[in-house]
Design an enzyme around this catalytic site. Structure first.
Site, PDB file in Angstrom:
ATOM      1  N   TYR A  18       0.832  -1.197   0.000  1.00  0.00           N
ATOM      2  CA  TYR A  18       0.000   0.000   0.000  1.00  0.00           C
ATOM      3  C   TYR A  18       0.865   1.244   0.000  1.00  0.00           C
ATOM      4  O   TYR A  18       2.023   1.216   0.388  1.00  0.00           O
ATOM      5  CB  TYR A  18      -0.928  -0.009   1.225  1.00  0.00           C
ATOM      6  CG  TYR A  18      -1.926  -1.133   1.137  1.00  0.00           C
ATOM      7  CD1 TYR A  18      -3.095  -0.984   0.408  1.00  0.00           C
ATOM      8  CD2 TYR A  18      -1.674  -2.356   1.743  1.00  0.00           C
ATOM      9  CE1 TYR A  18      -4.007  -2.023   0.289  1.00  0.00           C
ATOM     10  CE2 TYR A  18      -2.567  -3.403   1.638  1.00  0.00           C
ATOM     11  CZ  TYR A  18      -3.735  -3.224   0.908  1.00  0.00           C
ATOM     12  OH  TYR A  18      -4.622  -4.260   0.793  1.00  0.00           O
ATOM     13  N   CYS A  19       0.252   2.339  -0.431  1.00  0.00           N
ATOM     14  CA  CYS A  19       0.908   3.636  -0.534  1.00  0.00           C
ATOM     15  C   CYS A  19       1.699   3.922   0.740  1.00  0.00           C
ATOM     16  O   CYS A  19       1.169   3.717   1.834  1.00  0.00           O
ATOM     17  CB  CYS A  19      -0.164   4.705  -0.757  1.00  0.00           C
ATOM     18  SG  CYS A  19       0.505   6.344  -1.073  1.00  0.00           S
ATOM     19  N   PRO A  20       2.952   4.315   0.582  1.00  0.00           N
ATOM     20  CA  PRO A  20       3.669   4.746  -0.616  1.00  0.00           C
ATOM     21  C   PRO A  20       4.566   3.668  -1.233  1.00  0.00           C
ATOM     22  O   PRO A  20       5.336   3.961  -2.142  1.00  0.00           O
ATOM     23  CB  PRO A  20       4.520   5.894  -0.098  1.00  0.00           C
ATOM     24  CG  PRO A  20       4.933   5.428   1.263  1.00  0.00           C
ATOM     25  CD  PRO A  20       3.698   4.697   1.797  1.00  0.00           C
ATOM     26  N   GLU A  21       4.471   2.426  -0.746  1.00  0.00           N
ATOM     27  CA  GLU A  21       5.417   1.389  -1.168  1.00  0.00           C
ATOM     28  C   GLU A  21       5.436   1.111  -2.674  1.00  0.00           C
ATOM     29  O   GLU A  21       6.528   1.003  -3.249  1.00  0.00           O
ATOM     30  CB  GLU A  21       5.178   0.104  -0.389  1.00  0.00           C
ATOM     31  CG  GLU A  21       5.539   0.247   1.085  1.00  0.00           C
ATOM     32  CD  GLU A  21       5.180  -0.985   1.879  1.00  0.00           C
ATOM     33  OE1 GLU A  21       6.104  -1.572   2.468  1.00  0.00           O
ATOM     34  OE2 GLU A  21       3.987  -1.357   1.895  1.00  0.00           O
ATOM     35  N   ASP A  44      -3.310  -1.995  -4.711  1.00  0.00           N
ATOM     36  CA  ASP A  44      -3.729  -0.797  -3.982  1.00  0.00           C
ATOM     37  C   ASP A  44      -4.509   0.137  -4.912  1.00  0.00           C
ATOM     38  O   ASP A  44      -3.963   0.617  -5.903  1.00  0.00           O
ATOM     39  CB  ASP A  44      -2.500  -0.081  -3.431  1.00  0.00           C
ATOM     40  CG  ASP A  44      -2.825   1.160  -2.613  1.00  0.00           C
ATOM     41  OD1 ASP A  44      -4.020   1.435  -2.397  1.00  0.00           O
ATOM     42  OD2 ASP A  44      -1.879   1.847  -2.199  1.00  0.00           O
TER      43      ASP A  44
END
Length: 87
Positions: free
Chosen positions: A25-28, A52
């Site tokens: 999930y953000c920011p990954e 995501d």
């Protein structure tokens, strides 16, 4: 899980590198994309697989900000596919 082979060949552009960010999930996903494109050359195409929903906003902005071209995007059940030509 959707297998990338479920995408009809005519719908999916050719690509040189694939990055699967499923389950992240953000920011990954964007951080991993930054790392991956560093190892690529302009003109190559990166295929990104994501789960995501925030990537529907983040990937186009990533491309716009860094001068890459989002040449194809597609939503499949619980996955999002992006094909990015490096600028």
């Amino acid at each position: 899980m959707v297998d990338s082979r479920d995408v009809p060949p005519a719908a999916a552009p050719d690509f040189q590198v694939e990055l699967d960010t499923s389950g992240l999930y953000c920011p990954e996903p964007i951080m991993l994309m930054h790392n991956k494109v560093r190892d690529m050359t302009p003109g190559e195409v990166l295929k990104v697989i994501a789960s995501d929903p925030a990537t529907t906003r983040d990937v186009p902005k990533f491309c716009q900000f860094l001068g890459h071209e989002l040449i194809h995007r597609e939503e499949l059940e619980d996955r999002y596919l992006y094909f990015i030509r490096l600028g």
